[in-house]
Design an enzyme around this catalytic site. Sequence first.
Site, PDB file in Angstrom:
ATOM      1  N   HIS A 179       0.834  -1.205   0.000  1.00 61.90           N
ATOM      2  CA  HIS A 179       0.000   0.000   0.000  1.00 61.90           C
ATOM      3  C   HIS A 179       0.869   1.256   0.000  1.00 61.90           C
ATOM      4  CE1 HIS A 179      -3.232  -2.756   1.234  1.00 61.90           C
ATOM      5  NE2 HIS A 179      -4.070  -1.818   0.862  1.00 61.90           N
ATOM      6  N   LYS A 214      -0.839   4.859   4.868  1.00 58.89           N
ATOM      7  CA  LYS A 214      -1.753   3.937   5.558  1.00 58.89           C
ATOM      8  C   LYS A 214      -1.258   3.751   6.992  1.00 58.89           C
ATOM      9  CE  LYS A 214      -3.822  -0.649   4.896  1.00 58.89           C
ATOM     10  NZ  LYS A 214      -5.207  -0.147   5.042  1.00 58.89           N
TER      11      LYS A 214
END
Lengths: 266, 266, 266, 266
Positions: free
Chosen positions: B152, B156
């Site tokens: 990701h 995050k």
Amino acid sequence: MTIPVASATPSPVPETINVAVLGAAGRMGRTVCDAIEAAAGLELVARYDAGDDFSVVRESGAHVAVDFTVPGVTEANVHALLDAGIHAVVGTTGWTDESRQRVREHLAQPAVAAARTGVLIAPNFGLSAVLAMTFAARAARYFESVEVIELHHPDKIDAPSGTARHTAAAIAAARADAGMAPSPDATETGHDARGADVDGVRVHAVRLRGLVAHEEILFGNVGEQLSIRQDSFDRVSFMPGVLLAVREVVTRPGLTVGLENVLDLS
Amino acid sequence: MTIPVASATPSPVPETINVAVLGAAGRMGRTVCDAIEAAAGLELVARYDAGDDFSVVRESGAHVAVDFTVPGVTEANVHALLDAGIHAVVGTTGWTDESRQRVREHLAQPAVAAARTGVLIAPNFGLSAVLAMTFAARAARYFESVEVIELHHPDKIDAPSGTARHTAAAIAAARADAGMAPSPDATETGHDARGADVDGVRVHAVRLRGLVAHEEILFGNVGEQLSIRQDSFDRVSFMPGVLLAVREVVTRPGLTVGLENVLDLS
Amino acid sequence: MTIPVASATPSPVPETINVAVLGAAGRMGRTVCDAIEAAAGLELVARYDAGDDFSVVRESGAHVAVDFTVPGVTEANVHALLDAGIHAVVGTTGWTDESRQRVREHLAQPAVAAARTGVLIAPNFGLSAVLAMTFAARAARYFESVEVIELHHPDKIDAPSGTARHTAAAIAAARADAGMAPSPDATETGHDARGADVDGVRVHAVRLRGLVAHEEILFGNVGEQLSIRQDSFDRVSFMPGVLLAVREVVTRPGLTVGLENVLDLS
Amino acid sequence: MTIPVASATPSPVPETINVAVLGAAGRMGRTVCDAIEAAAGLELVARYDAGDDFSVVRESGAHVAVDFTVPGVTEANVHALLDAGIHAVVGTTGWTDESRQRVREHLAQPAVAAARTGVLIAPNFGLSAVLAMTFAARAARYFESVEVIELHHPDKIDAPSGTARHTAAAIAAARADAGMAPSPDATETGHDARGADVDGVRVHAVRLRGLVAHEEILFGNVGEQLSIRQDSFDRVSFMPGVLLAVREVVTRPGLTVGLENVLDLS
């Protein structure tokens, strides 16, 4: 190959390079023997292993010796080879800053220096592994983010792999040289999923039946990625690197550490 | 779409499905509105957001409502939709076993059951993500080793991702059903590189600038590998799944959890 | 294992399955013999090869025979096995619609049908390959674009591989069933770079020293990708599939084509 | 920035580099303007587009101009910039050997040479793309096999991509320099699956909805693989390369072709 100290003439590169293999009965040693026997311009002149008398090597006419023995004897082997005027290519692990320094000092002795003897110690002879590591270090300064994933068979007892640690350290050094901040990471919960921290670079170790030894380096900028991956399926993959080292060490007096230093990557 | 309780006849699938969007002013809601307006056979009849009166939805003629609101209001929205005889497709997170059970009980009330109203709650509308997870669970019993890597963007805050946790849990359950031993792992040193343990499955989280949301599931047997990877680059990628859900929910009375249960994967 | 026709009782699954290997001296056959000898619940009772008398198999007490012979004899072997009341698992290539039909007819003969004998013919016993193909066919209807890349060692003489052709055909059939348009492609110049057209699906063949047999199926929608990849590094990777087939064929009377049909993928 | 010819002193690197953007109203130009406005040490002093008078640029105080215009005007722009003593960074395509030669001649004129003006023409400002290409060319001589796969959105009309052609040509040149044989290939049937032949290197073009611009270079030796992959998801990914070029061009008099030549990759 033993050159009289008085002579100022460096030893010429022989047309056929005679090669001795130390640790010839081991798995890696046997593979090296096969590779040398099959290689153009190289001749296998001695197979030496634990229990053999070193005269087997010294009197073999070897120009180069390849050492895939064990950490406990490899340094002594190299000093014996230098005394015999034989170039050394070393794949055995266990070398330290101190043992490498002793080899440098031996190489600096007038007789050895005059003979222009070379020693190449490489932790990895896999071309794909060495190139991946080298390219990763060079790319490091151009990307905001970087992480390393290494993947191995599940019988491996250490994590992350030495190659991955080495890669991460080289990347970290390159980023530090370029004055870069650490890779961004907002993680607040779940740090155990984020891998090991090697000099500030995250390294993930995957263990999977069917794999051998693999490494992937992932770089990211806004809107782009660069991925460098290498796969080693078989120890035979180290042979092109070993043969290259044998051919190069005769032209490189002194100590060279790392196969990347005999590759032409400019 | 409001069906008199007395009628035993199930509601027919309308030719054009009228759709209300709840949370229409949010980023996801706006994308859903655009997708419905562009879709054949669907008509956007209401945009509802915080502060609006629910009569906007109730009197819109909507057959289906899509809820991308916030955890605090989504359950109340669903109960209001059921009272209005409107099918619900829910992408909002925060649902628990208890809140889902309350929806099941509402759906079992005679009037609602007779209207054959359907509710579909899906944590993920990405077809690639849902298929990757489903295939991984099905493949799980056929491989000795399995690990999950999720990748990701570095902003995050949690690791590993919910999708990766869910995937690992599904794999673990499938392996347990098949009576399988844990994936082999001889690691003695360096456990911090081996990722998080989710029900016995190792999950690694990579954070890299330029990435959005990606997951890779790696399976290994002696001599073979199977890898399933999915990449979500943009929230627009969830739209095919949302549209599919809108079209399917009208034919599926009761509660369905997970988009995979409306896909034809046999 | 030969069951009297009068009996309505199907043959029970034996506790230990006795296995004969046909083509036992070939590379694949030897690997199968080793795998059976190492497998729990299986016993190798006959090794049969060209020149041997078939009574070696018939009188071995084998419940199941595994055939890795050559296209010219495999069909005759299967008929002989059916006559002997022995289930057959067949990995030999060269089967046609006609030869499979003759096996179906033989299986339908009252004595063979009563004995509930099973035949499993599989073009591929690699679990990763079979799963990749199966998942790809199931995913096909959910993505606008799809292409197939197969990668093999450079000594392969045909392109694309049979597995890749089979995969592409299965994907094309699934897309046709779902009424989908071809994958979009605006290419005007350079069609030779766009791979082979197999039923409208583009298939690319890579040939690289060091590879064995690999396949990757790439699916794309706006904003998302799904990739399924399988790697076969060694023929030993086919053994889990062969052992599974041996265990399953005794419970599946009649002809089964394709390992995917004995896997539990629901 | 205009330096009297008599002066032997080269122009110093300014503390803040003033930048003009040519083609400022185009998609790429607007992105460049945003990037320059956000960059430390750079100041956007002119936005120039079709229809504007060139005095906008000439009198802007720009040290460097970035040209993302169209093939028909880019060469004239560069000559006008040289006359104005402004360094040029050019991302517009359509340059030929002849047009580059005319720029070299202009740069060699005494006044321009004395001003140490620099021109950097780059077909690609993506760092990941440029690094992938550069590393691939350097790795080329160390692997028996190599193939290139490029992957793009399905609206692209040409195949293979210019970047892939350029990469393959650079690999082919490096292999020729090292006296290497072509990559081995035993293909007898199915040549249409084997991609385009670019100087003897196979190049495969994949077209998939959801992709943007991606390239993968695969190298193989017995027992090992090296893969280099780059992904460009967004034109914003070219901005780090453009900013780097702006900062470097002021220190590099004469013509530089290719961003790789201003990167530090030793």
